[in-house]
Motif scaffolding. Structure first.
Motif, short mmCIF file in Angstrom:
data_model
loop_
_atom_site.label_atom_id
_atom_site.label_comp_id
_atom_site.label_asym_id
_atom_site.label_seq_id
_atom_site.Cartn_x
_atom_site.Cartn_y
_atom_site.Cartn_z
N GLU A 169 66.06 16.36 25.48
CA GLU A 169 65.41 15.02 25.14
C GLU A 169 66.14 13.77 25.84
O GLU A 169 65.56 12.92 26.43
N THR A 170 67.30 13.82 25.71
CA THR A 170 68.16 12.77 26.12
C THR A 170 68.29 12.56 27.69
O THR A 170 67.90 11.31 28.06
N ILE A 171 68.16 13.50 28.45
CA ILE A 171 68.17 13.58 29.75
C ILE A 171 66.73 13.05 30.24
O ILE A 171 66.59 11.90 30.96
N SER A 172 65.71 13.61 29.63
CA SER A 172 64.54 13.24 30.03
C SER A 172 63.98 11.72 29.71
O SER A 172 63.37 11.18 30.64
N ASN A 173 64.55 11.34 28.48
CA ASN A 173 64.24 10.03 28.15
C ASN A 173 64.98 9.12 29.28
O ASN A 173 64.29 7.98 29.45
N HIS A 174 66.20 9.32 29.58
CA HIS A 174 66.96 8.60 30.55
C HIS A 174 66.26 8.53 31.77
O HIS A 174 66.36 7.46 32.32
N LEU A 175 65.47 9.60 32.44
CA LEU A 175 65.14 9.56 33.86
C LEU A 175 63.89 9.17 33.69
O LEU A 175 63.15 8.98 34.74
N ARG A 176 62.86 9.09 32.54
CA ARG A 176 61.71 8.75 32.65
C ARG A 176 61.25 7.48 33.20
O ARG A 176 61.95 6.37 32.96
N CYS A 177 60.28 7.32 34.10
CA CYS A 177 59.87 6.03 34.40
C CYS A 177 61.04 5.51 35.74
O CYS A 177 60.96 4.26 36.22
N LYS A 178 61.81 6.45 36.03
CA LYS A 178 62.72 6.19 37.29
C LYS A 178 62.77 7.06 38.43
O LYS A 178 62.32 8.37 38.12
N SER A 179 63.04 6.67 39.64
CA SER A 179 63.21 7.44 40.65
C SER A 179 64.65 8.02 40.52
O SER A 179 65.66 7.34 40.37
N TYR A 180 64.78 9.32 41.06
CA TYR A 180 66.08 10.00 40.85
C TYR A 180 66.40 11.03 41.93
O TYR A 180 65.34 11.53 42.37
N ILE A 181 67.51 11.06 42.29
CA ILE A 181 67.86 12.33 42.93
C ILE A 181 68.96 13.01 42.74
O ILE A 181 69.97 12.63 42.03
N LEU A 182 68.70 14.40 42.22
CA LEU A 182 69.81 15.45 41.80
C LEU A 182 70.24 16.29 42.91
O LEU A 182 69.18 17.18 43.21
N VAL A 183 71.54 16.42 43.23
CA VAL A 183 71.95 17.62 44.05
C VAL A 183 72.54 18.69 43.02
O VAL A 183 73.47 18.45 42.41
N LEU A 184 72.04 19.76 43.10
CA LEU A 184 72.67 20.99 42.47
C LEU A 184 73.36 21.91 43.53
O LEU A 184 72.65 22.47 44.15
N ASP A 185 74.92 21.83 43.53
CA ASP A 185 75.33 22.35 44.66
C ASP A 185 75.84 23.77 44.43
O ASP A 185 76.39 23.98 43.25
N ASP A 186 75.72 24.64 45.34
CA ASP A 186 76.33 26.18 45.32
C ASP A 186 75.40 26.85 43.83
O ASP A 186 75.98 27.39 43.09
N VAL A 187 74.07 26.90 44.22
CA VAL A 187 73.22 27.60 43.09
C VAL A 187 73.13 28.98 43.63
O VAL A 187 72.80 29.46 44.80
N TRP A 188 73.64 29.83 42.72
CA TRP A 188 73.50 31.32 43.09
C TRP A 188 72.34 32.23 42.65
O TRP A 188 72.07 33.12 43.20
#
Length: 759
Positions: free
Chosen positions: A262-281
């Motif tokens: 919920e904390t992450i979701s609320n923080h990112l709501r109404c924002k543009s964002y880019i998330l890199v997940l490096d080395d996903v197995w």
């Protein structure tokens, strides 16, 4: 990878137990039955211990090179597994030998075998006692606790190093960088979510490429975050990292999973964002956390991975696979790094030949070039100093320091079934194009493939092949018209690492005719030199497979090795110029694969019928004119390929004559290329498991073979040099309906051709 050895052995023990009833039933002596009872009792006991050991080995693999006690324990377990495999294989070998000869000879063998069963039971008792001791020692060997990312120490270090690459060292990435920038920023105003994936083998430059683009585009977003995913990640730990990297200021260390989400979701709501997940197995990483991220504004997710399965989650058209660098880019990157302290970054002429040798070892892999280049940049640019580095590299089996830690992770992530399949690929020579069909037959006959529900062994094996390819451990070199893999090869650096691991684990070894050869319990031998005389002196006796990759093999020199390798299960002599097989071959009752393709073999003796366990007999493109009657005794045969080089006419190859009695081979999946009579065709109609059938030079065959409709599994039918009348009928197959009963007989067959198959 000792887990793979133990896993394979557990399968063999299961097979031995399946023969228990038959062994008792064949026993005519009370003493023999008593001895067998003791033997099978020890097998059951061993199976229980090995299941426990397999679980321990799976956990210990990640710490094997960092914990000396674990190393010693793993080595001891592997040695015990090999001893037990020798016992079980000897039992099966002796049991098979009882079936040959007349009544008097069989009775004599049974009386003699009473002592053998008692000896083998005693050996198993001693091995089981040793296993119990190992189990006690295991309790003293406390493995480090798994923490999030703890087992990925080497990988994280290398990833961090790669991210420090200088601008001028970013070579050969321009086109892919432009693609990524376009995917990430080209349609930001449309407020859509998008997943972008970059995948390829370890060390291909995935992290470097994405890091370069990320630095350029991150200013376009309200929030930008980069998170390296641990191979042994925990969802809570991963969410905590994401919260930290996205700039959440509150303390999340004590939050539960729901609170984190919920904390992450609320923080990112109404924002543009880019998330890199490096080395996903694995896909599960994204599935576990995807619901945390809100939609609404433009959001971008970038995955780097070694696995195609992960890349397949990308938005359509937004995934890129990184290939090795081309020669010119490899040279440029090497010079940038090796001569980073030199103004013009040019290679002196006296070092050029050695520089080319270094690059040959790197085979276009950016990480390998970077490791070598950085190392050489710290050395004086003189021929003598560079030679020392190259010679050290040769001594260490070409495994480049800094690269092995990255690639080992890919090996550790394989299941034990896939580990055996993967290591087997290293037995082929460097840059060898490995044919899919040949590889699958090797795997099946070696016992690496276990049947799964609703799947044939061949289907399971092909699934394994695609799994290894999709993990970037094999490279596809050729596909057929349907997009199916025809051949593949192993990247040189991957192969060097696999060979090192195969030798360390006693899985297999290549012989190139250089220096002394130590057998040391090796199970599989790849002959890549004709000078095999030293092998005869090495006392090879534990071999289960011999693969020859030289044309001028002296078969007489191979005789002592065959005589001492009574438990051999694979003998692949494809491409050698041998004209006759030595008698020693026909005493190998454990033989499952006999490869004579592209040899000059002219005759097979009747004694081939003694190879009762044979599953593959490949005599394609030889000089055989006929198969002996003994072939009809090979009731476990799955694949029978035989044709001969044509000496006249328009055909390149002619069929071979087969004896009556082929209907006995009820397990046959493939029978090619038969120079058949109408009587033989009647026999073939009884082979209900047949998938592929090829017949040639049967001009009297004017109609569809009788009974072919009963071979329901038949997928491919080749009718070569048969009557023109039949050929005309085949050309009308697509018009088959219930009024044409003859064509309806073959309506279930996927492929029918009047041309010879190129199997």
């Amino acid at each position: 990878m000792a887990e793979a050895v133990v896993g394979l052995l557990i399968g063999k023990l299961g097979e031995a137990l399946l023969s228990e009833g038959a062994a008792y039933g064949a026993s005519l002596l009370c003493t023999e039955a008593s001895a067998l009872k003791g033997f099978f009792g020890e097998i059951r006991r061993a199976t229980g211990w090995l299941e426990i050991m397999k679980a321990f080995l799976k956990d210990s693999e990640k710490f094997k090179d960092t914990n000396e006690t674990t190393d010693l324990l793993v080595k001891k377990i592997r040695g015990l597994a090999f001893r037990m495999e020798d016992v079980v294989d000897e039992f099966k070998y002796k049991l098979e030998g009882e079936k040959h000869g007349g009544f008097a000879a069989k009775m004599k063998k049974r009386i003699q075998n009473v002592k053998v069963w008692r000896r083998l039971a005693q050996e198993l008792r001693e091995i089981n006692a040793d296993l119990e001791d190992v189990a006690k020692q295991r309790n003293l060997c406390a493995l480090p606790e798994r923490r999030d990312g703890g087992s990925d120490h080497h990988a994280s270090l290398t990833n961090e190093t790669v991210c420090f690459a200088r601008e001028e060292d970013l070579v050969g990435i321009k086109d892919n960088a432009e693609k990524l920038k376009g995917w990430l920023t080209g349609d930001l105003k449309e407020h859509k979510s998008k997943i972008v994936a970059v995948w390829g083998m370890g060390g291909a430059g995935k992290t470097t490429l994405v890091n370069y683009v990320y630095k350029i585009v991150k200013e376009e977003f309200d929030v930008a975050a980069w998170v390296t995913v641990s191979k042994s990640y925990q969802v809570k730990g991963l969410l905590q990292k994401i919260a930290q990297e996205t700039g959440i200021s509150v303390d999340v260390s004590n939050m539960d999973m729901r609170g984190l989400g919920e904390t992450i979701s609320n923080h990112l709501r109404c924002k543009s964002y880019i998330l890199v997940l490096d080395d996903v197995w694995e896909q599960k990483v994204w599935i576990d956390i995807m619901d945390v991220f809100p939609n609404g504004r433009s959001n971008r997710f970038v995955f780097t991975s070694r696995n195609f399965e992960v890349a397949s989650m990308a938005t359509s058209g937004c995934a890129v696979k990184l290939a090795p660098l081309e020669d010119n880019n490899s040279w440029k990157l090497f010079c940038n790094l090796a001569f980073r302290n030199v103004g013009d970054k040019k290679c002196p002429s006296e070092l050029r030949n050695l520089a080319v040798k270094f690059l040959e070892k790197c085979d276009g892999l950016p990480l390998a070039i970077a490791c070598i280049g950085r190392l050489l940049s710290c050395k004086p640019p003189t021929l003598s100093d560079w030679k020392k580095v190259y010679e050290e590299l040769e001594v260490h089996s070409s495994v480049i320091r800094g690269v092995d830690s990255i690639l080992k992770l890919s090996l550790e992530d394989l299941s034990y079934e896939l580990k055996n399949c993967f290591l087997h690929c290293a037995m082929f020579p460097e840059d060898y194009h490995i044919k899919r069909r040949r590889l699958i037959r090797h795997w099946i006959t070696a016992g690496f493939i276990k049947k799964q529900q609703n799947k044939t062994l061949e289907e399971v094996a092909e699934d394994n092949l695609y799994e290894i390819i999709n993990r970037s451990l094999l490279q596809v070199t050729e596909v057929n018209e349907f997009g199916r893999v025809k051949s593949c090869q192993m990247h040189d650096i991957i192969r060097h690492l696999a060979l090192h691991k195969a030798e360390e684990e006693c899985f297999g070894k290549t012989y190139e005719g250089l220096g002394t050869f130590s057998e040391d319990g090796i199970r599989r031998l790849s002959l890549q030199s004709a000078n095999i005389a030293p092998l005869c002196e090495s006392g090879t006796k534990n071999l289960r497979a011999i693969h020859a990759f030289i044309s001028n093999l002296d078969i007489d020199l191979l005789k002592p090795i065959l005589a001492s390798s009574s438990l051999l299960s694979t003998l692949d002599l494809q491409g050698t110029q041998i004209k006759v097989l030595p008698d020693e071959v026909f005493s190998l009752f454990n033989l499952r694969f006999l490869g004579l393709r592209d040899t000059e073999i002219q005759i097979l003796p009747e004694t081939v019928g003694r190879l009762q366990n044979l599953e593959v007999l490949d005599a394609w493109k030889t000089f055989l004119k006929y198969l002996p009657k003994g072939v009809t005794k090979l009731k476990k045969l799955r694949y029978l390929y035989a044709n001969r080089v044509a000496t006249q006419g328009l055909s390149l190859f002619d069929g071979v004559k087969v004896p009556r009695g082929m209907r006995n081979l009820t397990g046959l999946h493939a029978l090619q290329q038969v120079n058949a009579s109408l009587e033989t065709l009647c026999d073939v109609a009884a082979l209900t498991e047949l998938r592929t059938f090829s017949v040639s030079e049967c001009p009297e065959l004017k109609c569809v073979p009788r009974g072919i409709e009963n071979v329901a599994a038949l997928e491919e039918l080749y009718l070569v040099d048969t009557a023109e009348e039949l050929i005309e009928k085949l050309r009308q197959k697509h018009e088959a309906d219930e009024s044409n009963k003859e064509l309806m007989k073959i309506s279930h067959i996927r492929k029918i051709s009047e041309h010879a198959s190129n199997k």
